[in-house]
Design an enzyme around this catalytic site. Structure first.
Site, mmCIF file in Angstrom:
data_model
loop_
_atom_site.group_PDB
_atom_site.id
_atom_site.type_symbol
_atom_site.label_atom_id
_atom_site.label_comp_id
_atom_site.label_asym_id
_atom_site.label_seq_id
_atom_site.Cartn_x
_atom_site.Cartn_y
_atom_site.Cartn_z
ATOM 1 N N ALA A 205 0.790 -1.227 0.000
ATOM 2 C CA ALA A 205 0.000 0.000 0.000
ATOM 3 C C ALA A 205 0.827 1.284 0.000
ATOM 4 O O ALA A 205 0.506 2.248 -0.698
ATOM 5 C CB ALA A 205 -0.931 -0.022 1.207
ATOM 6 N N TYR A 362 11.412 0.343 -2.142
ATOM 7 C CA TYR A 362 12.476 0.999 -2.847
ATOM 8 C C TYR A 362 13.781 0.250 -2.655
ATOM 9 O O TYR A 362 13.837 -0.632 -1.792
ATOM 10 C CB TYR A 362 12.646 2.438 -2.312
ATOM 11 N N GLU A 436 12.406 -2.928 -7.675
ATOM 12 C CA GLU A 436 12.361 -2.006 -6.539
ATOM 13 C C GLU A 436 12.851 -0.658 -7.053
ATOM 14 O O GLU A 436 14.017 -0.506 -7.418
ATOM 15 C CB GLU A 436 13.273 -2.491 -5.406
HETATM 16 O O1 0X9 Z 1 9.619 -7.857 0.622
HETATM 17 C C1 0X9 Z 1 8.941 -7.718 -0.386
HETATM 18 O O2 0X9 Z 1 7.833 -8.210 -0.536
HETATM 19 C C2 0X9 Z 1 9.461 -6.853 -1.537
HETATM 20 N N1 0X9 Z 1 10.261 -5.778 -1.036
HETATM 21 S S1 0X9 Z 1 9.529 -4.461 -0.416
HETATM 22 O O3 0X9 Z 1 10.506 -3.624 0.222
HETATM 23 N N2 0X9 Z 1 8.891 -3.639 -1.591
HETATM 24 O O4 0X9 Z 1 8.493 -4.889 0.454
HETATM 25 C C3 0X9 Z 1 10.163 -7.711 -2.544
HETATM 26 C C4 0X9 Z 1 11.542 -8.111 -2.169
HETATM 27 C C5 0X9 Z 1 12.322 -8.576 -3.328
HETATM 28 N N3 0X9 Z 1 12.700 -9.902 -3.318
HETATM 29 C C6 0X9 Z 1 13.506 -10.507 -2.384
HETATM 30 N N4 0X9 Z 1 13.966 -9.878 -1.398
HETATM 31 N N5 0X9 Z 1 13.744 -11.773 -2.527
HETATM 32 ZN ZN ZN Z 2 6.885 -3.784 -1.855
#
Ligand code: 0X9
Ligand code: ZN
Length: 535
Positions: A205, A362, A436
């Site tokens: 969100a 980000y 990101e």
């Molecule tokens: O944690 C998440 O769901 C995502 N990052 S966020 O800061 N937007 O919440 C995706 C993370 C990307 N993938 C991995 N860390 N494996």
């Molecule tokens: Zn996210």
């Protein structure tokens, strides 16, 4: 009553009144969201890292909201702490010998400073609706560099579909827990053999820059560059996209879906009190309260992290079973209407879906599968990586923004239950990416992008995304060319080896079908089986 008693009572009354007033003032400022701080913590030992990870997985969002997951020793972790807990948290850090700093002294002040002057169109929705349908016809270009309510965005999508049926169709992915429709647009004429690309944003969100970027993409697809430069409000100009060969090429060769807000309930909640971190920094959906005993007390909270609710190694890592956690994965995989509907939508495109891109913020990262464990890849990793490297390079060429690419656990942290991993594994999508967006990992106020960065962020991201779109388009075009070349060769090679073909067909009309393999060899032309000849 003596005078001294009267004076005593007066004094008591004054003290009580002051306490009440002070309490009202504090409660009011707490309610407004004053005093939220962001701590930057540096776990320097393995033990500290493990302790931080444990805190991350169990912490109540209302108290400590992790903006980055802890992943490596000496890697910074940013944590937003609620005003009632800052003192206690600081003591905790000191007691355990952490290196830390208070990166943001008062987040609310920062929100006012950074986003206060960005129009968020909450009170002027009516004006905006009018603008969408003004005197000179439908004016569907959305002014960028601003944020809009979900109702404005939805109306915008609907109007585009109504007014530009040759270019865009409205799609309904599903309905949220609060009853909002998750809407998107489908671009390009659909034919069953065309490849599909899906782009979404706003599963989290608070990641407003991602929603803005997806909206920018929609604007770009509908209008060519020259009309974007025009200031005229003219039906013909505003609603035509003649002249942009690159976008025309995409529309001719692929089907593109853009869903700008996957979690509209959460998004609307972040807009309820935009300068109050408690609302503005909400991440999850708005599913009803669920409770769990965390060893000390039974805590109940709303919302599920939809990017932990997909059926890919559900709940294994980097996700929490506590409903008050920021990364609460929900009671079971696809327990949430939003993720369930979206997975069904993606699954309905199976076999044609070549690329799936989800926009987050980000850290400036271009991430591919898999996320649950280091050095764990799908068989086509070389191709996935090649295109990611090219996209990051192309993105950087615009303003010099530096992106890293890799799998999540290799470049940021491990987690499971995310949409791109599920899509990669289940639907075998060639290009499945999490992006990101700006700013970089080290920025202190990552979710609160400067207004002047919104459009450049969207523009450079589009430059990266076009690399993926080009790949899909070119591969489809060359497979089409190959096919037509093959069919030409087949036609050329096609002849009857025997002279009695016409006679046999006349006396036995089903012979071509019944003895197909023999007839391909001997009577291909007469039987109209040229397309089946191996070249
Ligand atoms: O944690 C998440 O769901 C995502 N990052 S966020 O800061 N937007 O919440 C995706 C993370 C990307 N993938 C991995 N860390 N494996
Ligand atoms: Zn996210």
């Amino acid at each position: 009553m003596t005078t001294s008693m009267l004076l005593f009572f007066q004094m008591i009354l004054r003290v009580i009144l002051t306490v009440i007033l002070l309490c009202i003032a504090t409660c009011h400022s707490l309610e407004k969201g004053d005093g939220f701080q962001v701590f930057r913590v540096l776990p320097t030992t393995n033990q500290q890292l493990l302790q931080m990870i444990r805190l991350f997985e169990t912490a109540d969002t209302d108290r400590a909201d992790f903006w980055h997951a802890p992943s490596v020793v000496n890697g910074t972790v940013d944590i937003m702490v609620a005003p009632e807990h800052t003192g206690q948290f600081q003591k905790y850090l000191e007691k355990h010998g952490y290196t830390y700093q208070i990166a943001i002294q008062d987040l609310r002040t920062l929100l006012i400073e950074k986003e206060g002057n960005i129009s968020t169109h909450s009170t002027d929705d009516a004006f905006f609706m009018k603008r969408l349908h003004d005197d000179v016809g439908f004016h569907s270009r959305l002014r960028m560099g601003e944020y809009y309510s979900y109702s404005v965005l939805s109306t915008w999508l609907q109007r585009i579909a109504e007014n530009m049926p040759d270019i865009a169709k409205l799609i309904k992915v599903g309905t949220t827990i609060e009853g909002r429709e998750i809407l998107g647009l489908k671009f390009g004429k659909d034919t069953p053999d065309k490849k599909v690309v899906v782009i979404d944003a706003g599963i989290h969100a608070r990641e407003w820059a991602a929603i803005h970027t997806a909206s920018y993409f929609i604007n770009l697809v509908i209008f060519d560059q020259s009309s974007l430069l025009e200031n005229k409000i003219n039906f013909q100009i505003v609603n035509s996209r003649e002249g942009d060969p690159q976008i025309q090429n995409y529309l001719d060769n692929i089907v593109l879906y853009i869903i700008p807000v996957l979690n509209p309930d959460g998004y609307e909640y972040t807009r309820t009190d935009k300068t109050n971190p408690r609302a503005r920094m909400w991440r999850k959906s708005r599913s009803p309260k669920a409770c769990a005993f965390d060893g000390v007390r039974n805590s109940c909270c709303m919302g599920v992290d939809l990017n932990r609710n997909f059926d890919f190694r559900f709940s294994e890592i980097g996700a929490s079973r506590y409903p008050c956690s920021e990364i609460y994965h929900g009671p079971s995989a696809f327990s949430e209407p939003e993720s369930k509907a979206y997975s069904q939508f993606l699954a309905s495109l199976k076999g044609r879906l070549e690329a799936y891109i989800t926009l987050h913020s980000y850290s400036q990262l271009w991430i591919y599968s898999y996320s649950h464990r280091k050095f764990t890849y799908a068989p086509d990793i070389d191709e996935t990586r090649r295109v990611a490297a090219k996209a990051v390079q192309e993105l950087g060429r615009m303003y010099g923004t530096k992106y890293r690419h890799g799998t999540g656990p290799e470049i940021i942290y491990a987690f499971s239950g995310g949409s791109t991993d599920w899509a990669k594994e289940t639907l075998k999508i060639k290009y499945s990416y999490t992006i990101e967006l700006r700013p970089g990992y080290e920025e202190w106020n990552g979710f609160v992008l400067d207004k002047n960065q919104l459009i450049p962020t969207a523009k450079e991201t589009w430059a990266g995304v076009t690399v993926v779109l080009d790949e899909v388009t070119n591969q489809w075009k060359s497979s089409k060319n190959r096919e037509s070349e093959l069919s030409r060769i087949r036609q050329e090679k096609c002849s009857d080896r025997l002279s009695g073909c016409a006679y046999w067909l006349q006396s036995s009309p089903n012979i071509c079908r019944i003895s197909q393999s023999t007839m391909i060899r001997d009577c291909a032309k007469t039987c109209d089986l040229c397309h089946m000849i191996a070249v």
